[in-house]
Design a protein around this motif. Sequence first.
Motif: not given
Length: 302
Positions: A63-66, A109-115, A285-293
């Motif tokens: 859900a967080e990845s979405a 990073c396997y998608i099964n990881s925290t944001t 800011s966290l979302r933008k950083a995680a979005q790249k991967s």
Amino acid sequence: MNDLISRLETLKAQRDAVVLAHYYVDGDIQDAADYVGDSYYLSTIAKNRPHQTILFCGVRFMAESAKILSPEKTVLMPDTLADCPMAHMVTPEYVNDIRSAYSDLTVVCYINSTTETKAVSDVCVTSSNAKKIISAIDTKNILFIPDRNLGSYLQGFFPEKNFILPNGCCPVHDNLQIEDISSIKSSIPDALVLSHPECASDIIKVSDFVGSTSEIIAFPAQSAAHNFIIYTENGVAHILKKKYPSKVFHFPSPPPVCKDMKMITLEKAVHALETMANPIEVPESLRKAAQKSLVRMHELAD
Ligand code: 13P
Ligand code: SF4
């Protein structure tokens, strides 16, 4: 049950919602969902469907990845406590420590990881696209997090690379015992073993086929075999029986169950859309950083 399904249908129209379900949730939710799939398929659907609301029947990292990929959408979970324990087995601090020790390193990073962990990684993968994505990486060193089993399985395809593997694992798949294969094979010697790469290496070695959840589900279609020993979460039994009514599927005993996936129920799904309560939020800011991967994963794999 029918009442819950018709309430869900009405709410879907009212909320402009699409319902996504992973193959590990219970069969009644899979049947009620608009799309059922593995992690990669669901991430692609969540990103591409036009609906304003996504009801994600799976665990939190999904859900967080979405939400990371579609911040303008409302992302709901039937139970926000459904979380993947493996996602927490590596920390951003660990990633940063390893990064500072190597000049020529990609963090996969396997998608099964925290944001938070995605935010310090270079690219995400799932079990269905990891080989393709790693083929496109030009560094010698790869920090593969958090699943040591998936990481060591992938390492076998890339002997020229130096894989650094922490000690994370999926407790459900890592717990599966090889003895169950021998015991089923003692009465059905020609049964084929289909396993998920989150399983330990002794199981991978004796498997006839290793693949993501969707790949395991697709395999019997092109096989003449009648019996299959399935080494992944028991939720896949629902679709396997529906898709292949004349074939027989054997699971380890007791059947492997992800208790977090099983926290998702039809009642909670209806309640989530009724109340629209507890939407997934990720600080910008966290979302933008995680979005790249995650974006890099889709660029390399789609
Ligand atoms: P896939 O859905 O990518 O096969 O991963 C399995 C899993 O454990 C999901 O949590
Ligand atoms: Fe996490 Fe394993 Fe459950 Fe998948 S099956 S959500 S990897 S604990």
